[in-house]
Design an enzyme around this catalytic site. Structure first.
Site, PDB file in Angstrom:
ATOM      1  N   HIS A 103       0.845  -1.192   0.000  1.00  0.00           N
ATOM      2  CA  HIS A 103       0.000   0.000   0.000  1.00  0.00           C
ATOM      3  C   HIS A 103       0.884   1.247   0.000  1.00  0.00           C
ATOM      4  CE1 HIS A 103      -3.129  -2.818   0.908  1.00  0.00           C
ATOM      5  NE2 HIS A 103      -2.595  -3.118   2.085  1.00  0.00           N
ATOM      6  N   GLU A 120      -1.698  -0.431   8.261  1.00  0.00           N
ATOM      7  CA  GLU A 120      -2.680  -1.325   8.886  1.00  0.00           C
ATOM      8  C   GLU A 120      -1.994  -2.200   9.929  1.00  0.00           C
ATOM      9  OE1 GLU A 120      -3.965  -3.136   5.235  1.00  0.00           O
ATOM     10  OE2 GLU A 120      -2.599  -4.836   5.446  1.00  0.00           O
ATOM     11  N   HIS A 178       3.480  -7.499   1.686  1.00  0.00           N
ATOM     12  CA  HIS A 178       2.824  -8.481   2.542  1.00  0.00           C
ATOM     13  C   HIS A 178       1.825  -9.338   1.773  1.00  0.00           C
ATOM     14  CE1 HIS A 178       0.216  -4.899   2.579  1.00  0.00           C
ATOM     15  NE2 HIS A 178      -0.795  -5.760   2.685  1.00  0.00           N
ATOM     16  N   ARG A 198      -1.187  -4.653  -6.358  1.00  0.00           N
ATOM     17  CA  ARG A 198      -0.970  -6.086  -6.449  1.00  0.00           C
ATOM     18  C   ARG A 198       0.326  -6.342  -7.212  1.00  0.00           C
ATOM     19  NH1 ARG A 198      -5.881  -7.362  -8.887  1.00  0.00           N
ATOM     20  NH2 ARG A 198      -7.108  -6.980  -7.027  1.00  0.00           N
TER      21      ARG A 198
END
Length: 323
Positions: A103, A120, A178, A198
């Site tokens: 991200h 996150e 991740h 992605r």
């Protein structure tokens, strides 16, 4: 002022990697299969949470923020975010492994997408035997070296893999590569953003036989190529007192293992507070209100509500707010 404890209708998201645990273990109601995510609290433009309880039932979160402002969010939080809720709260069930992804940070996301970035954290609610995640690099690398592994389909060569168990926690800052592995059920707390790059989808095809889009070029400039010796967010697990897991600019998350009733005073916080139940059952009591939440359920306490009682004889919950 707003004097109601707020619960919301879960927003369920089918995914090609999703499973049945959100329904079977967390009791989410859905006729569909392969449910990968339950958005518990969301102010993402296309998926705004709807209140499911009390006098405000049927109201959406964004309208409540516009009406109650700092009474709901907290003065400092409202000064920064205005009429937007700053966090997106989820449960995720990975029956199959997710894509390898990253991200962007706030600056890059704003420049490219007019969006917040996405930092996150994960709390592992349940994990099958030998379940694992990919998080970060095993050794420091660079864009050119990593791109070579992608092009040769040896993505795992430079990546760090951790086996996980119930109760493990991880901070995933923007820029940290991740992927959630199969057999992992987790709670996720993140910035309000749905921007994901992605990098690899493991040569997978969707239900129509089409490969999902990749965003390698965008990702290469967003990745942090440094490495850590340990990616777990370590925390204490003392009973009947908060144990801090994550304390960053985007959110603070504490762990509470309660074996008896617990009174909470939030006078020291200028923020809403969210509780996610990750084991057992608890009842939140405020004046003449009682709201019961069980494993997989979430409740939002407005910033103006400072004192609540949590009634239980054995439960584990996550406490989330913004400093």
């Amino acid at each position: 002022m707003i004097h109601q404890l707020l619960r919301f209708e879960p927003i369920l998201k089918p995914k090609i990697w999703g499973g049945e645990k959100l329904k079977t273990l967390l009791n989410k109601k859905s006729e569909g299969n392969n449910i990968g995510e339950s958005w518990e609290i969301s102010d993402v433009k296309t998926d705004i949470s709807i209140v499911s309880n009390g006098a405000l039932k049927g109201s959406n979160l964004n309208d409540l923020i516009k009406e109650f402002k700092e009474a709901l969010l907290g003065e400092k939080v409202y000064e920064v975010f205005h009429d937007k809720f700053p966090l997106l709260i989820k449960f995720i069930d990975a029956k199959k492994k997710l894509s390898l992804q990253v991200h962007p940070n706030d600056i890059l996301a704003q420049k490219r997408h007019n969006s917040l970035g996405k930092t996150e954290m994960w709390y592992i609610v349940n994990a099958e035997k030998k379940a694992k995640i990919i998080i970060g690099f095993s050794e420091e690398t660079d864009k050119k070296s990593f791109l070579k592994t992608i092009e040769s389909r040896n993505e795992l060569e430079l990546l760090n893999v951790d086996f996980v168990k119930k109760g493990d926690t991880f901070l995933v800052p923007s820029g940290r590569i991740h992927a959630i592995g199969k057999g992992v059920l987790l709670a996720e707390i993140q910035e309000t953003s749905d921007v994901t790059y992605r990098i690899s989808d493991w040569n997978r095809r969707d239900v129509t036989g089409v490969k999902r889009d990749l965003h390698v070029n965008l990702a290469l400039d967003a990745i942090d190529y440094s490495a850590k010796s340990n990616y777990k967010a370590e925390y204490l697990k003392k009973k009947n007192r908060p144990s801090n897991i994550v304390d960053c600019k985007y959110f603070t998350t504490n762990f509470l293992h309660l074996t008896k009733n617990y009174n909470v005073n939030h006078e020291d916080k200028d923020s809403f507070v969210i509780y996610m139940c990750v084991e057992g059952t608890v009842v939140f009591e405020y004046k003449n209100q009682q709201e019961k939440i069980a494993l997989g359920e979430t409740i939002l306490i407005p910033a103006c509500i400072k004192s609540i009682a949590i009634l239980t004889d054995n439960a584990k919950i996550l406490e989330v707010y913004i400093k």
